[in-house]
Motif scaffolding. Structure first.
Motif, PDB file in Angstrom:
ATOM      1  N   GLN A 230      74.315  72.036 102.427  1.00 43.68           N
ATOM      2  CA  GLN A 230      73.510  72.381 101.254  1.00 43.68           C
ATOM      3  C   GLN A 230      72.217  71.572 101.215  1.00 43.68           C
ATOM      4  N   ARG A 231      72.292  70.294 101.526  1.00 42.35           N
ATOM      5  CA  ARG A 231      71.079  69.463 101.538  1.00 42.35           C
ATOM      6  C   ARG A 231      70.109  69.959 102.601  1.00 42.35           C
ATOM      7  N   MET A 232      70.620  70.308 103.764  1.00 41.02           N
ATOM      8  CA  MET A 232      69.737  70.815 104.819  1.00 41.02           C
ATOM      9  C   MET A 232      69.068  72.108 104.388  1.00 41.02           C
ATOM     10  N   LEU A 233      69.833  73.001 103.776  1.00 38.35           N
ATOM     11  CA  LEU A 233      69.248  74.259 103.305  1.00 38.35           C
ATOM     12  C   LEU A 233      68.190  74.006 102.238  1.00 38.35           C
ATOM     13  N   GLU A 234      68.471  73.091 101.322  1.00 35.44           N
ATOM     14  CA  GLU A 234      67.513  72.786 100.256  1.00 35.44           C
ATOM     15  C   GLU A 234      66.207  72.232 100.807  1.00 35.44           C
TER      16      GLU A 234
ATOM     17  N   ALA B 294      79.214  69.036  99.165  1.00 35.61           N
ATOM     18  CA  ALA B 294      78.237  68.885  98.080  1.00 35.61           C
ATOM     19  C   ALA B 294      78.892  68.568  96.740  1.00 35.61           C
ATOM     20  N   GLU B 295      80.219  68.656  96.694  1.00 32.50           N
ATOM     21  CA  GLU B 295      80.962  68.502  95.435  1.00 32.50           C
ATOM     22  C   GLU B 295      80.383  69.427  94.366  1.00 32.50           C
ATOM     23  N   ASP B 296      80.170  70.681  94.787  1.00 35.84           N
ATOM     24  CA  ASP B 296      79.509  71.650  93.912  1.00 35.84           C
ATOM     25  C   ASP B 296      79.986  73.043  94.322  1.00 35.84           C
ATOM     26  N   ALA B 297      80.680  73.731  93.419  1.00 38.05           N
ATOM     27  CA  ALA B 297      81.210  75.054  93.729  1.00 38.05           C
ATOM     28  C   ALA B 297      80.123  76.089  93.959  1.00 38.05           C
ATOM     29  N   SER B 298      78.908  75.811  93.501  1.00 37.85           N
ATOM     30  CA  SER B 298      77.818  76.771  93.706  1.00 37.85           C
ATOM     31  C   SER B 298      77.086  76.560  95.026  1.00 37.85           C
ATOM     32  N   ALA B 299      77.419  75.508  95.759  1.00 37.11           N
ATOM     33  CA  ALA B 299      76.744  75.226  97.025  1.00 37.11           C
ATOM     34  C   ALA B 299      77.159  76.241  98.088  1.00 37.11           C
ATOM     35  N   VAL B 300      76.270  76.490  99.036  1.00 36.81           N
ATOM     36  CA  VAL B 300      76.491  77.409 100.165  1.00 36.81           C
ATOM     37  C   VAL B 300      77.158  78.696  99.659  1.00 36.81           C
ATOM     38  N   PRO B 301      76.470  79.454  98.795  1.00 28.19           N
ATOM     39  CA  PRO B 301      77.063  80.648  98.191  1.00 28.19           C
ATOM     40  C   PRO B 301      77.216  81.788  99.200  1.00 28.19           C
TER      41      PRO B 301
ATOM     42  N   ALA C  39      81.425  78.173 103.947  1.00 29.78           N
ATOM     43  CA  ALA C  39      81.301  78.243 102.491  1.00 29.78           C
ATOM     44  C   ALA C  39      82.199  77.221 101.814  1.00 29.78           C
ATOM     45  N   MET C  40      83.426  77.123 102.284  1.00 28.94           N
ATOM     46  CA  MET C  40      84.400  76.227 101.637  1.00 28.94           C
ATOM     47  C   MET C  40      84.037  74.757 101.838  1.00 28.94           C
TER      48      MET C  40
END
Length: 431
Positions: free
Chosen positions: A284-288, A323-330, A316-317
């Motif tokens: 997620q950080r890399m994508l951001e 990220a400790e975030d359910a919305s990450a890597v949707p 995805a999982m």
């Protein structure tokens, strides 16, 4: 010009939307001619009723002949697994073994809707022959390791990688591209990288290597070079827009910044990273930060399959956990990683279903209990679909699998040869 039409299905468009449409293909040119509802009659049709037509899946990092070592050694950390089990077994592999293992892997990928992949291994002309026959698209390279060799052996390995990249780029009617592939920043000596990476640039091929897979790949470089691994790679000219690295598990914020600034791709291999307890990549950080991220299976000995749909679910999982975030890597982002993002990362023109794009496609049968109801088909691709749901696979305009029957490889013969070769290999290792 003969044409092929994929009819009666729903189509996943590049913007992530799904619509009912047919797809017209030029098999000779390997190109998508039209996507729409008013397509004139084609010379041949492929039924996609009750199915989803998607871009073919792209496997950004593999060692495809390692199918012969599937289940051979499990449940060990990376270093012990390699040194105690995998490297001794690989030392007994013949060129014929690599060809047989590659055919098994290509058969598995075709049946799972994968139409393009990257492969790093040895005896790579055998893999070229297998790819040519199977009909897939690939970026291939001979993997180089120098740390266990004397200078003459190291240089021979490096020259082999460069010679392969020069000779086979454009093989299989243009479906094969190549790269210079030093195994990793810790298994190839600095003096060799300083000498041979510029030669790869002169040859016009990208560089692909493992980086930051485990903490043990980070610490030695920090201790010897005084910088993080990807800063070291940048010093060596190995972070260019055409280059891509495998894994990137243990990257810090400074390295994520380097990747984003350079445009160097990262191939995330979540199943292998989990199985070897290598860690969770900060996807997620890399994508951001704008890093080009793709997906790969790694070898079938550390996965233990070559299903890109399984890899998408894992990405995805684990992305959410990291990220400790359910919305990450949707889900919708994972579908992009599964297709055109990985193609972009490895430098292949694939992964998009649109007019003028390469005709690399998969057709997913939606009439399955685990794909019902169809609230969100992108969600189904990311979380529910399986390799066994792939109904047809098309690459470069050619039908490689129709209604689960692979047309370019003899499935029964491939399975028989692979079983015999794997048994013989295990027996040689035990001697």
């Amino acid at each position: 010009m003969a044409t092929l039409s994929i009819t009666g299905g729903q189509v996943l468009l590049p913007d992530g939307t799904v619509t009912r449409a047919d797809v017209l293909i030029d098999p000779d040119g390997g190109e998508i001619l039209e996507v729409g509802t008013d397509i004139a009659g084609a010379d041949e049709t492929l039924d996609a009723s009750d199915s989803l037509v998607t871009p073919g899946f792209v496997n950004g990092h593999s060692h495809v002949a390692m199918t012969l070592l599937r289940g051979y050694a499990d449940d060990k950390p990376l270093d012990a697994w390699l040194q105690e089990d995998i490297w001794p077994a690989e030392g007994e592999l013949t060129g014929e073994d690599v060809r047989i293992g590659a055919e098994l892997g290509l058969l598995e990928m075709i049946k799972g809707g994968t139409t393009a992949f990257t492969d790093m291994y040895f005896e790579m002309p055998e893999v070229v022959d297998a790819v040519d026959r199977a009909g897939l698209r690939a970026r291939l390279g001979h993997g180089v390791v120098t740390v266990v060799k004397d200078d003459a052996g190291a240089r021979e390995d490096l020259e082999t990688s460069l010679a392969f990249a020069r000779e086979y780029d454009g093989a299989a009617d243009g479906r094969i591209s190549t790269a210079f592939m030093p195994h990793s920043l810790t298994t190839v000596g600095r003096e060799y990288l300083e000498e041979f990476v510029p030669k790869a640039r002169d040859a016009g091929v990208p560089v692909h290597y493992h980086a930051n897979e485990t903490a043990d790949e980070v610490t030695p470089i920090v201790e010897s070079e005084g910088v993080r691994p990807l800063a070291y790679a940048a010093e060596l000219g190995m972070l260019e827009p055409e280059d891509f690295v495998a894994h990137g598990v243990h990257v810090d914020e400074s390295e994520i910044g380097l990747l984003a600034e350079a445009g160097t791709g990262v191939i995330h291999c979540p199943a292998s990273n989990m199985k070897l307890a290598s860690g969770m990549a900060p996807v997620q950080r890399m994508l951001e930060e704008g890093v080009t991220v793709g997906l790969g299976t790694d070898g079938a000995a550390s996965n233990n399959d070559l299903s890109m749909l399984d890899e998408a679910r894992d990405a995805a999982m684990i992305g959410k956990l990291a990220a400790e975030d359910a919305s990450a890597v949707p889900a919708e982002r994972v579908v992009e990683l599964l297709t055109h993002d990985t193609a972009d990362a490895i430098g292949l023109e694939s992964g998009r279903l649109e007019e003028g794009a390469p005709a690399d496609l998969a057709v997913i049968d939606l009439e399955e209990p685990h794909l019902t109801p169809a609230h969100d088909l992108a969600s189904h691709l990311a979380y529910a679909a399986a390799a066994s749901d792939v109904r047809h696979t098309i690459c470069d305009g050619q039908v490689l699998m129709r209604d689960r029957e692979v047309l370019t490889l003899d499935e029964d013969a491939v399975l028989e040869r692979a079983g015999e070769a794997a048994d013989a290999l295990a027996a040689r290792v035990e001697e």
